[in-house]
Write a protein that holds these residues in place. Structure first.
Motif, PDB file in Angstrom:
ATOM      1  N   SER A 134       0.834  -1.208   0.000  1.00 33.47           N
ATOM      2  CA  SER A 134       0.000   0.000   0.000  1.00 33.47           C
ATOM      3  C   SER A 134       0.863   1.251   0.000  1.00 33.47           C
ATOM      4  O   SER A 134       0.589   2.223  -0.722  1.00 33.47           O
ATOM      5  N   THR A 135       1.904   1.245   0.810  1.00 33.29           N
ATOM      6  CA  THR A 135       2.814   2.390   0.887  1.00 33.29           C
ATOM      7  C   THR A 135       3.555   2.575  -0.429  1.00 33.29           C
ATOM      8  O   THR A 135       3.680   3.690  -0.944  1.00 33.29           O
ATOM      9  N   MET A 136       4.041   1.479  -0.983  1.00 34.30           N
ATOM     10  CA  MET A 136       4.790   1.548  -2.235  1.00 34.30           C
ATOM     11  C   MET A 136       3.930   2.062  -3.376  1.00 34.30           C
ATOM     12  O   MET A 136       4.406   2.804  -4.241  1.00 34.30           O
ATOM     13  N   PHE A 138       4.444  12.350   3.454  1.00 33.52           N
ATOM     14  CA  PHE A 138       3.724  12.238   4.722  1.00 33.52           C
ATOM     15  C   PHE A 138       2.542  11.271   4.638  1.00 33.52           C
ATOM     16  O   PHE A 138       2.232  10.564   5.615  1.00 33.52           O
ATOM     17  N   MET A 139       1.888  11.206   3.467  1.00 37.15           N
ATOM     18  CA  MET A 139       0.817  10.221   3.296  1.00 37.15           C
ATOM     19  C   MET A 139       1.390   8.813   3.280  1.00 37.15           C
ATOM     20  O   MET A 139       0.767   7.867   3.790  1.00 37.15           O
ATOM     21  N   LEU A 175       4.000   7.792   4.944  1.00 35.93           N
ATOM     22  CA  LEU A 175       4.260   7.455   6.345  1.00 35.93           C
ATOM     23  C   LEU A 175       2.966   7.063   7.059  1.00 35.93           C
ATOM     24  O   LEU A 175       2.937   6.110   7.855  1.00 35.93           O
ATOM     25  N   ARG A 176       1.906   7.788   6.759  1.00 36.39           N
ATOM     26  CA  ARG A 176       0.609   7.505   7.394  1.00 36.39           C
ATOM     27  C   ARG A 176       0.072   6.151   6.938  1.00 36.39           C
ATOM     28  O   ARG A 176      -0.415   5.348   7.746  1.00 36.39           O
ATOM     29  N   ILE A 177       0.141   5.904   5.622  1.00 38.08           N
ATOM     30  CA  ILE A 177      -0.339   4.631   5.084  1.00 38.08           C
ATOM     31  C   ILE A 177       0.486   3.474   5.629  1.00 38.08           C
ATOM     32  O   ILE A 177      -0.042   2.410   5.957  1.00 38.08           O
ATOM     33  N   GLN A 178       1.797   3.689   5.728  1.00 38.55           N
ATOM     34  CA  GLN A 178       2.681   2.658   6.277  1.00 38.55           C
ATOM     35  C   GLN A 178       2.268   2.290   7.700  1.00 38.55           C
ATOM     36  O   GLN A 178       2.205   1.104   8.064  1.00 38.55           O
ATOM     37  N   LYS A 190      -8.572   1.433  -1.203  1.00 42.02           N
ATOM     38  CA  LYS A 190      -9.094   2.404  -0.240  1.00 42.02           C
ATOM     39  C   LYS A 190      -8.064   3.472   0.100  1.00 42.02           C
ATOM     40  O   LYS A 190      -8.330   4.670  -0.015  1.00 42.02           O
ATOM     41  N   ASN A 191      -6.879   3.058   0.521  1.00 44.28           N
ATOM     42  CA  ASN A 191      -5.842   4.033   0.886  1.00 44.28           C
ATOM     43  C   ASN A 191      -5.328   4.791  -0.328  1.00 44.28           C
ATOM     44  O   ASN A 191      -4.940   5.956  -0.223  1.00 44.28           O
ATOM     45  N   MET A 192      -5.327   4.134  -1.480  1.00 40.51           N
ATOM     46  CA  MET A 192      -4.854   4.795  -2.693  1.00 40.51           C
ATOM     47  C   MET A 192      -5.803   5.918  -3.106  1.00 40.51           C
ATOM     48  O   MET A 192      -5.361   6.997  -3.510  1.00 40.51           O
ATOM     49  N   VAL A 193      -7.099   5.674  -3.003  1.00 40.57           N
ATOM     50  CA  VAL A 193      -8.081   6.703  -3.350  1.00 40.57           C
ATOM     51  C   VAL A 193      -7.982   7.876  -2.378  1.00 40.57           C
ATOM     52  O   VAL A 193      -8.035   9.044  -2.785  1.00 40.57           O
ATOM     53  N   LYS A 194      -7.817   7.590  -1.092  1.00 39.56           N
ATOM     54  CA  LYS A 194      -7.657   8.662  -0.101  1.00 39.56           C
ATOM     55  C   LYS A 194      -6.421   9.510  -0.412  1.00 39.56           C
ATOM     56  O   LYS A 194      -6.463  10.740  -0.336  1.00 39.56           O
ATOM     57  N   PHE A 195      -5.335   8.839  -0.757  1.00 35.15           N
ATOM     58  CA  PHE A 195      -4.101   9.545  -1.114  1.00 35.15           C
ATOM     59  C   PHE A 195      -4.324  10.421  -2.344  1.00 35.15           C
ATOM     60  O   PHE A 195      -3.940  11.600  -2.364  1.00 35.15           O
TER      61      PHE A 195
END
Length: 431
Positions: free
Chosen positions: A144-146, A199-200, A202-205, A407-412
């Motif tokens: 997800s982070t990558m 920063f996103m 880091l948050r996703i990680q 989900k996290n990708m769309v938020k980012f």
């Protein structure tokens, strides 16, 4: 449209796709559901669907899916020859990239430079992903982070690359030099994306560590000793990449050139690592097969977007917003044109820029909009669309990162899109 309803209703499948992306549903199933609904709403013939899918196999998205699968095949070769292990050792033990923050920054820098030089997001990141993933996996970064890092950093390479198609297009439309473009247009928008991406990430990680993780990647212990074959294969890998990438930059090749870079590098690296040709192709096919799901998703995604576009949904959005152009305010003009480009026009970024310039160019002169402001509007309008919607570029980077976390990708993506739109509006105050 079915029952003669407004073309705006053709956006329902796209909204549903985004909603389902936040649910625990397989990405391919999500697209299948939405493409079926889009086909029904736009009255597509069931008998013709086979032909539509056949055409999708040769589409841009189909090519991107193929590139990503080849990249996974190259990754298999790097593992089989020991190149991945050797690079990990050098990366983590020699260079000192041994923390999550350092890994994020190192990946961002690598992606920015290569995308800027090659002028292609998918092609450049498809080349570096097989090399980077084993390294960051050992440190503990999640898929997800990558995905966010590759998307955020890679896209900004297109904002500043001297031979990037979008940069060349905006320079031509605004009649500014490259230095003026970079300082007044490209770098400010890129900087916003860099900060948010870091920063996103880091948050996703933090949110996904322990939830998602890479599997089947190499780990290198303190006792690791590289073999003669792995050292030779590593040398061939980097030399081959350097020559082919340099040649691509010289010829200003696009995404399709990545197919040759990946294929040739994989074969030569495998041979240098002591693998037989049979084994080389076995490894490539085995690695590529792991991302077959993404290729199928891309093939299905092409008609999905085409159905919505051909129904006139995006044109209807522009028509709905057109009364707002009656204002002579440069601020309102900036806000409306930017939002129209980001959320109302789909397609290739360069085509979007040309279309926007054709639509609103006369108003630019009437309202005394500066060349750098207009260039900023064109850049954000055309490129940030990739962040606003889960479309080809976003899906491609998720595939390269081996992530299914939409989900996290769309938020980012939404965070980046909002920040860039706000920046353009603020920028309008300064002309």
């Amino acid at each position: 449209m079915i029952f003669g309803i407004s073309p705006l209703f053709a956006l329902i499948p796209l909204v549903l796709y985004i909603v389902l992306a936040f649910r625990d549903i397989h990405p391919v199933l999500n697209v299948v559901i939405c493409v079926v609904i889009a086909a029904i709403m736009t009255k597509q013939s069931f008998a013709d669907m086979g032909g539509v899918l056949a055409e999708s196999l040769g589409s841009f998205l189909g090519m991107i899916g193929f590139i990503i699968m080849l990249g996974s095949g190259l990754g298999a070769i790097l593992r089989a020859t020991g190149v991945a292990e050797f690079i990990i050792y050098a990366f983590t033990k020699k260079i000192g990239v041994n923390t999550e923050k350092k890994a994020i920054l190192a990946t961002m820098a690598t992606s920015i430079v290569l995308v800027a030089l090659l002028g292609t997001l998918a092609g450049a990141n498809a080349i570096i992903a097989p090399m980077i993933i084993p390294m960051v996996a050992m440190i503990g970064l999640t898929p997800s982070t990558m995905a966010a890092v590759l998307m955020g950093a890679g896209m900004t390479g297109l904002f500043i690359g001297p031979y990037s198609p979008q940069v060349v297009t905006i320079m031509e439309l605004t009649h500014v030099s490259y230095s003026t473009y970079v300082l007044g247009v490209g770098l400010p928008v890129a900087a916003i994306c860099w900060v948010i991406t870091y920063f996103m990430a880091l948050r996703i990680q933090k949110k996904t560590k322990g939830v998602y993780a890479y599997t089947d990647v190499e780990e290198v212990g303190d006792e690791y000793v590289a073999t003669k074959e792995s050292r030779r294969a590593t040398t061939v890998f980097f030399v081959c990449m350097a020559i082919l990438i340099g040649y691509g930059i010289f010829l200003q090749k696009g995404s399709s050139y990545a197919i040759m870079v990946i294929s040739v590098t994989a074969v030569l690296t495998g041979i240098a690592g002591g693998l037989s040709l049979n084994k080389v192709f076995d490894e490539i096919i085995s690695g590529a097969a792991k991302l077959m799901w993404l290729f199928l998703m891309f093939v299905l995604f092409t008609p999905f977007i085409d159905f919505i576009t051909n129904a006139g949904a995006f044109d209807a959005l522009v028509d709905l917003m057109s009364p707002m152009f009656k204002s002579n305010s440069a601020l309102s003009f900036t806000a409306v044109t930017t939002l129209t480009g980001v959320f109302g026009i789909g397609g290739a970024a360069t085509a979007e820029s040309v279309l926007l310039d054709s639509m609103f160019g006369p108003l630019v002169k009437d309202l005394s909009i500066s060349a750098t402001l207009w260039g900023t509007i064109l850049l954000v309008s055309s490129q940030i669309t990739s962040f606003a919607y889960p479309e080809a570029d976003m899906l491609g980077q998720m595939g390269l990162a081996r992530s299914k976390d939409m989900k996290n990708m769309v938020k980012f993506g939404i965070t980046v899109a909002i920040a860039c739109v706000v920046y353009v509006v603020i920028r309008a105050f300064f002309g």
